[in-house]
Design an enzyme around this catalytic site. Structure first.
Site, mmCIF file in Angstrom:
data_model
loop_
_atom_site.group_PDB
_atom_site.id
_atom_site.type_symbol
_atom_site.label_atom_id
_atom_site.label_comp_id
_atom_site.label_asym_id
_atom_site.label_seq_id
_atom_site.Cartn_x
_atom_site.Cartn_y
_atom_site.Cartn_z
ATOM 1 N N ASN A 1 -5.354 12.734 0.064
ATOM 2 C CA ASN A 1 -4.346 12.102 0.872
ATOM 3 C C ASN A 1 -4.996 11.140 1.852
ATOM 4 O OD1 ASN A 1 -1.961 11.306 1.709
ATOM 5 N ND2 ASN A 1 -2.156 12.398 3.558
ATOM 6 N N LYS A 2 -4.752 10.338 2.811
ATOM 7 C CA LYS A 2 -5.420 9.614 3.690
ATOM 8 C C LYS A 2 -6.572 10.338 4.212
ATOM 9 C CE LYS A 2 -5.304 5.889 4.005
ATOM 10 N NZ LYS A 2 -6.112 5.197 3.005
ATOM 11 N N ARG B 1 0.878 -1.204 0.128
ATOM 12 C CA ARG B 1 -0.034 0.099 0.122
ATOM 13 C C ARG B 1 1.066 1.258 -0.154
ATOM 14 N NH1 ARG B 1 1.984 1.920 3.984
ATOM 15 N NH2 ARG B 1 0.850 4.043 3.452
ATOM 16 N N GLY B 2 0.083 2.445 -0.095
ATOM 17 C CA GLY B 2 1.030 3.670 -0.205
ATOM 18 C C GLY B 2 1.426 4.034 -1.612
ATOM 19 N N ALA B 3 0.967 5.325 -2.150
ATOM 20 C CA ALA B 3 1.242 5.575 -3.401
ATOM 21 C C ALA B 3 2.335 5.181 -4.091
ATOM 22 C CB ALA B 3 1.034 7.200 -3.626
ATOM 23 N N ARG C 1 -6.955 -0.448 -7.151
ATOM 24 C CA ARG C 1 -7.236 0.743 -6.320
ATOM 25 C C ARG C 1 -7.408 2.042 -7.156
ATOM 26 N NH1 ARG C 1 -4.291 1.173 -0.842
ATOM 27 N NH2 ARG C 1 -6.125 2.214 -0.484
ATOM 28 N N ASP D 1 -1.719 10.950 -2.385
ATOM 29 C CA ASP D 1 -2.013 10.017 -3.225
ATOM 30 C C ASP D 1 -2.326 10.340 -4.799
ATOM 31 O OD1 ASP D 1 -2.311 7.168 -1.530
ATOM 32 O OD2 ASP D 1 -2.776 8.877 -0.461
ATOM 33 N N GLN E 1 -2.703 2.971 9.747
ATOM 34 C CA GLN E 1 -1.196 3.006 9.221
ATOM 35 C C GLN E 1 -0.230 3.961 9.791
ATOM 36 O OE1 GLN E 1 -4.145 3.382 7.506
ATOM 37 N NE2 GLN E 1 -4.019 2.949 5.432
HETATM 38 O O1 MRU Z 1 -4.940 3.400 1.692
HETATM 39 P P1 MRU Z 1 -3.320 3.582 1.837
HETATM 40 O O2 MRU Z 1 -2.537 3.186 3.016
HETATM 41 O O3 MRU Z 1 -2.599 2.884 0.350
HETATM 42 O O4 MRU Z 1 -3.095 5.116 1.795
HETATM 43 C C1 MRU Z 1 -2.316 5.548 0.899
HETATM 44 C C2 MRU Z 1 -1.417 6.308 1.858
HETATM 45 O O5 MRU Z 1 -0.514 5.541 2.504
HETATM 46 C C3 MRU Z 1 -1.491 7.592 2.453
HETATM 47 O O6 MRU Z 1 -2.544 8.382 1.816
HETATM 48 C C4 MRU Z 1 -0.145 8.622 2.586
HETATM 49 O O7 MRU Z 1 -0.276 9.452 3.318
HETATM 50 C C5 MRU Z 1 0.362 8.805 1.179
HETATM 51 S S1 MRU Z 1 0.830 7.663 0.154
HETATM 52 C C6 MRU Z 1 2.584 7.935 0.230
#
Ligand code: MRU
Length: 349
Positions: A241-242, A51-53, A91, A231, A190
Site C-alpha cells: 500500500n502507499k 490513481r488508486g488501485a 504503473r 494496491d 493524497q
Molecule cells: O499512487 P496512488 O495514489 O495510485 O496509490 C495508490 C493508493 O491510492 C493507495 O496506496 C491506497 O491506499 C490504496 S489504492 C485503493
C-alpha cells in the site's frame, strides 16, 4: 458518489471516450477530463490524473477496449498486443491494473465489442464490490470511534464508494459519531488533498495530521482503529500500500490497535507468493523535493521545498507483513490474513 447535486463515477466510459475526474486538480478544482485514445489514457494513468488501485484498474480495462476499437482490421492483433504492453507499463504495483488488462485483452481477442462489454463489467463490479466492503466494514466500527487512514482509498481510488472509506461513509450515515484522522501522505498528499476533500463532501468529521504524528496519537489513546486500502495483496497476506503504511501498522501493533486492510478480491494476487515478489514503483524524486498548492493569489503553484541541489528517493509503496494485519475487509466479508482464507476468497471470485 455525489459532488453537489450530481452523482459521479471516478472513471466512466461512453462510445469510446473515457471520462476521468482530474485528481491532479483536486481539491482546488473539480473537473472531468476526456480521453479519446488508449495512448492518451496511458498518459493519464502515468501522470496520475487517475490513481488508486480500483480506478486505474477500471481505466486500464477501458484503455484496452479503446485500443480494440481503434485497431485497424488488417493489423488488429499486432495493434492490441502493442497496446497491452503500453498499458501494462504505465504503473507497476496495483494488481487491479493487471487483472483488468488481462481480462479485457482476452475479450479483445474475440472482438472490440466483447472488450467493451468486459471493461464495463469490470468497472461495475468494482463499484458493487466497494459498496459491499462498506457494509461488512461498518460492522467493525463502534460508536464514537476514532479511525486513522493513510493515503486515499476512497471513491476517487475506485470507480465508486472506495475501499477503506466505504465503511466510514456508512458508519457516518448510521450516526455512529465517528471521527477520522487523515494522514497527509507525503509526497503527493493524497490524504490532505483527496481524502479530506471526499470526507468534507460527505460531512464526515475529520482532521488532517502530518504523516509523522500517528504514533504519538496512538500512544495518547486517540486512535481506536486503522483502516487502509491496498494496491496488491500477496498469497500469504503481505500487503503493498502507499508508502508509510508499514510504519502505521508497526505502531498499531505496538499499541494493540486493530489494523484493517479493505480491498476487493481483484487486489489479491495469488501468483505473488509473498511481499518480496511485489514490484514496488519508484517515482520521480522531484515529487519529494517540490510541493504543489495554491499561491497567495490562488493560482496553482509548484514550489521547491527542499535544499536546492539535494538528491531525493521516492519509493511509492511499502509492504506490510501479514502478521501486522488484523483482517481484510472484502466484498465477501472479513477474512483472515493467511494463505487458506485468501485461497478460498480467490476460488469464490
Ligand atoms: O499512487 P496512488 O495514489 O495510485 O496509490 C495508490 C493508493 O491510492 C493507495 O496506496 C491506497 O491506499 C490504496 S489504492 C485503493
Amino acid at each position: 458518489m455525489k459532488v453537489g447535486d450530481k452523482t459521479y463515477r471516478t472513471v466512466d466510459f461512453d462510445n469510446g471516450t473515457i471520462f476521468l475526474i482530474d485528481q491532479n486538480a483536486l481539491p482546488f478544482k473539480f473537473r472531468i477530463i476526456r480521453s479519446n485514445t488508449y495512448l492518451e489514457t496511458c498518459h493519464h494513468i502515468k501522470t496520475m490524473t487517475v490513481r488508486g488501485a480500483g480506478a486505474i484498474g477500471a481505466t486500464a480495462g477501458f484503455a484496452m477496449a479503446q485500443a480494440a476499437l481503434q485497431a485497424p482490421q488488417q493489423s488488429y492483433l499486432e495493434f492490441i498486443n502493442e497496446a497491452k504492453k503500453q498499458i501494462a507499463a504505465t504503473r507497476p504495483t496495483a494488481q487491479n491494473l493487471f487483472y483488468a488488462l488481462e481480462k479485457t485483452y482476452n475479450s479483445a481477442l474475440i472482438s472490440p465489442q466483447e472488450a467493451v462489454k468486459t471493461a464495463v463489467e469490470i468497472a461495475d463490479n468494482d463499484a458493487n464490490q466497494c459498496q459491499k466492503i462498506g457494509m461488512f466494514g461498518q460492522e467493525l466500527i463502534s460508536t464514537g470511534c476514532n479511525i486513522l487512514t493513510h493515503c486515499n482509498a476512497g471513491w476517487l481510488a475506485f470507480v465508486d464508494y472506495g475501499s477503506a472509506l466505504s465503511p466510514i461513509y456508512l458508519a457516518n450515515r448510521n450516526n455512529k459519531q465517528i471521527h477520522v484522522w487523515v494522514d497527509e501522505t507525503r509526497p503527493r498528499g493524497q490524504g490532505a488533498r483527496l481524502t479530506s476533500w471526499e470526507l468534507m463532501n460527505e460531512n464526515v468529521p475529520h482532521t488532517i495530521i502530518a504523516d509523522n504524528s500517528s504514533a504519538f496519537l496512538m500512544q495518547q489513546g486517540k486512535v481506536n482503529m486503522v483502516i487502509v486500502g491496498a494496491d496488491r495483496i500477496a498469497a500469504n497476506g503481505d500487503t503493498a500500500n502507499k508508502i508509510g503504511t508499514l510504519e502505521k501498522a508497526i505502531a498499531a501493533k505496538y499499541y494493540n490497535i486493530p489494523f484493517y486492510v479493505a480491498a476487493p478480491s481483484s487486489t489479491f494476487d495469488i501468483e505473488c507468493k509473498n511481499g518480496e515478489d511485489i514490484n514496488i514503483e519508484y517515482r520521480d524524486p522531484e515529487e519529494v523535493l517540490y510541493t504543489h498548492g495554491l499561491s497567495h493569489n490562488r493560482n496553482p503553484a509548484r514550489v521547491l521545498s527542499s535544499n536546492p541541489g539535494a538528491k531525493a528517493l521516492n519509493p511509492a509503496f511499502d509492504v506490510t507483513p501479514a502478521e501486522l494485519i488484523s483482517g481484510f475487509i472484502t466484498e465477501k466479508g472479513i477474512i483472515n490474513p493467511d494463505r487458506t482464507s485468501i485461497g478460498i476468497l480467490k476460488i469464490s471470485q
